[in-house]
Scaffold this motif. Structure first.
Motif, mmCIF file in Angstrom:
data_model
loop_
_atom_site.group_PDB
_atom_site.id
_atom_site.type_symbol
_atom_site.label_atom_id
_atom_site.label_comp_id
_atom_site.label_asym_id
_atom_site.label_seq_id
_atom_site.Cartn_x
_atom_site.Cartn_y
_atom_site.Cartn_z
ATOM 1 N N VAL A 104 24.861 21.893 56.761
ATOM 2 C CA VAL A 104 25.763 22.941 57.245
ATOM 3 C C VAL A 104 25.299 23.332 58.637
ATOM 4 N N THR A 105 26.241 23.467 59.564
ATOM 5 C CA THR A 105 25.894 23.989 60.878
ATOM 6 C C THR A 105 26.934 25.013 61.304
ATOM 7 N N PRO A 106 26.488 26.136 61.870
ATOM 8 C CA PRO A 106 27.455 27.098 62.422
ATOM 9 C C PRO A 106 28.029 26.552 63.720
ATOM 10 N N GLY A 107 28.792 27.364 64.421
ATOM 11 C CA GLY A 107 29.483 26.913 65.613
ATOM 12 C C GLY A 107 28.624 26.827 66.854
ATOM 13 N N THR A 108 27.321 27.048 66.744
ATOM 14 C CA THR A 108 26.410 26.913 67.868
ATOM 15 C C THR A 108 25.112 26.271 67.408
ATOM 16 N N ARG A 109 24.497 25.507 68.308
ATOM 17 C CA ARG A 109 23.166 24.947 68.075
ATOM 18 C C ARG A 109 22.086 26.008 68.265
ATOM 19 N N HIS A 110 22.443 27.092 68.944
ATOM 20 C CA HIS A 110 21.445 28.042 69.423
ATOM 21 C C HIS A 110 21.219 29.164 68.413
ATOM 22 N N HIS A 126 32.656 24.503 54.514
ATOM 23 C CA HIS A 126 32.355 25.414 53.406
ATOM 24 C C HIS A 126 33.203 25.121 52.178
ATOM 25 N N HIS A 127 34.412 24.646 52.360
ATOM 26 C CA HIS A 127 35.299 24.404 51.217
ATOM 27 C C HIS A 127 34.773 23.301 50.305
ATOM 28 N N VAL A 128 33.835 22.482 50.790
ATOM 29 C CA VAL A 128 33.251 21.440 49.935
ATOM 30 C C VAL A 128 31.737 21.574 49.788
ATOM 31 N N GLU A 129 31.057 22.228 50.744
ATOM 32 C CA GLU A 129 29.593 22.237 50.723
ATOM 33 C C GLU A 129 28.987 23.639 50.646
ATOM 34 N N SER A 130 29.792 24.683 50.580
ATOM 35 C CA SER A 130 29.304 26.059 50.547
ATOM 36 C C SER A 130 28.534 26.371 51.835
ATOM 37 N N PRO A 368 30.671 34.431 52.568
ATOM 38 C CA PRO A 368 31.839 33.643 52.130
ATOM 39 C C PRO A 368 32.147 33.787 50.648
ATOM 40 N N ARG A 369 33.442 33.717 50.368
ATOM 41 C CA ARG A 369 33.965 33.632 49.018
ATOM 42 C C ARG A 369 35.157 32.690 49.060
ATOM 43 N N PRO A 370 35.588 32.131 47.922
ATOM 44 C CA PRO A 370 36.748 31.240 47.960
ATOM 45 C C PRO A 370 37.959 31.929 48.582
ATOM 46 N N GLY A 371 38.547 31.280 49.557
ATOM 47 C CA GLY A 371 39.693 31.871 50.239
ATOM 48 C C GLY A 371 39.769 31.396 51.675
ATOM 49 N N TRP A 372 40.102 32.320 52.571
ATOM 50 C CA TRP A 372 40.309 32.007 53.979
ATOM 51 C C TRP A 372 39.461 32.926 54.841
#
Length: 450
Positions: A104-110, A126-130, A368-372
């Motif tokens: 999992v990686t967020p939107g930044t390397r930093h 997240h929808h497949v790997e949490s 996060p929780r299931p959803g959008w």
């Protein structure tokens, strides 16, 4: 004694001053916790939380970027162990040439590994790997009582492990961690792109996607039938056979670089409904209506904003507010209401990212929780911003939605407490390891988390 340093989050709002120390090992972390003083202490990584999570006004801030050292990959077990001050970028740089990638990686390397754990970061999968916590095998935590605790997700102190994941640094200071990793053949992704006509079309395509990575940029200034139109990108890890021939000789070659730098100063209101509206319209029009199988480097797919150093400066001297929320499946009307409300208000966000969310971790403060989930950036000096966002908070409360603590800089304590029913259980665990309330941040005080 170090003089106070003025600190802010990535949003550059609400600066406060604190003493800063930079320990290089767990023993010095323990010393810092022991000498915190009456205003308490909190850990800080690379400062990419948007609000006040890594600040402690009048207190002590432990700069964990000094907690570095060797990164150890065990390819047979599919695990990597690294000090908590290791950045996500350095971790990726170590793993990719060896044929592995972070789960999992967020939107930044930093962002540091410790900071990623404290925020239980999530990504486009997240929808497949949490979130990251689902792939965390062990961590070492230094607590205010001077103990250095080895924790695992199913060990004797599993409650403390999960209270630390997503716990915003308020259970202790993580000094190292072991993370599951995935094998990859290349340093590239195979990307499919669709230009969507409106929010319903975006949600429909995302619901049917079989790709492990999915994200949709939304035009939040479009109106009428075009409200919520977007550019949807979905991807798989590319195999060697997917690459153009010139790339096949070095499929794991990986050279991320910041290509541009934002100016050191930008005038107030540079980003307004007209400038952002023009950008959004041009970006949407330039996107391919339907494109399949484009090969793209992993760095440009996962971390496009990292190509512009200091991009947060373009919001001007007053900074920016990021508003990231999640709504459960079945509450799409609330998402539509918020997107429509932003459009009607002319709220100038050119960074609006929609993700589909899957199963959560057991961490009581994980977002996060299931959803959008929708994340958007807005100028902090936008007239009427506070009133607008408070109205959205109320709509989220009606449907069981929540805000992301790592992005928050302005919510009320009452709102956040209602959104996180696991908070009392988290507090019991936290109070067990920190009964004197040594660990505290500006966010924790503002939201009365401790």
């Amino acid at each position: 004694m170090n003089p106070p340093t003025l600190l802010t989050g990535w949003g550059r709002t609400a600066p406060t001053a604190a003493r800063v120390v930079r320990p290089r090992d767990a023993r010095r972390v323990a010393d810092a916790l022991a000498g915190a003083g009456p205003r308490g202490v909190v850990a800080r990584g690379l400062g990419r939380s948007y609000g006040d999570a890594a600040q402690s006004a009048g207190g002590l801030v432990v700069d964990c970027t000094g907690l570095t050292g060797p990164v150890r990959l065990d390819p047979e077990r599919g695990e990597v162990t690294a000090p908590a001050g290791t950045s996500m970028g350095r971790l990726i740089d170590h793993l990719l040439p060896r044929g592995h990638f972070v789960p999992v990686t967020p939107g930044t390397r930093h962002v540091t590994l410790g900071g990623a754990i404290a925020a239980d970061v999530h990504g486009k999968n997240h929808h497949v790997e949490s979130s990251l916590g689902a792939h965390l095998r062990a961590l070492t935590l230094c607590t205010p009582d001077g103990r250095v605790r080895a924790l695992t997700p199913d060990g004797d102190d599993a409650d403390l492990f999960w209270a630390t994941v997503g716990g915003m640094g308020l259970t202790g200071v993580v000094t190292d961690a072991t993370l599951a990793v995935r094998p990859v053949e290349t340093a590239h992704a195979r990307v499919d792109t669709d230009r969507t006509a409106g929010l319903d079309a975006s949600l429909d395509l995302m619901s049917r996607a079989e790709h492990p990575y999915t994200v949709c940029w939304l035009d939040l200034l479009a109106r009428g039938a075009a409200t919520g139109r977007g550019v949807l990108t979905r991807a798989h890890h590319a195999r060697v056979a997917d690459l153009p021939r010139p790339l096949r000789s070095a499929p794991l070659s990986h050279r991320p670089a910041a290509l541009l730098a934002a100016p050191p100063w930008a005038p107030p209101r540079l980003l307004n409904r007209w400038s952002v509206g023009a950008f959004n319209a041009a970006y949407h029009a330039a996107a391919p209506e339907r494109r399949r199988g484009r090969v793209q480097s992993l760095s440009s797919f996962f971390h496009p904003l990292d190509a512009v150093r200091g991009w947060n400066r373009i919001y001007g001297p007053r900074g920016l507010v990021q508003y990231q929320f999640a709504v459960p499946f079945g509450a799409e009307d609330a998402l539509t209401d918020i997107v429509t409300g932003l459009s009607r208000a002319g709220a100038p966000s050119f960074l609006a990212v929609l993700k589909r969310m899957g199963e959560p971790t057991p961490a009581p403060l994980s977002f996060p929780r299931p959803g959008w989930s929708l994340a958007l950036d807005l100028p902090a000096d936008l007239p009427g911003l506070g009133r607008l966002l408070r109205g959205f908070d109320e709509r989220l409360l009606e449907v069981g939605g929540r805000l992301y603590l790592a992005k928050d800089s302005r919510a009320s304590a009452e709102t956040v407490h209602a959104m996180y029913p696991g908070l009392p259980a988290w507090r019991r665990t936290r109070d067990r390891v920190d009964p004197d309330g040594v660990l505290v941040s500006d966010l924790a005080r503002r939201l009365r988390l401790v």
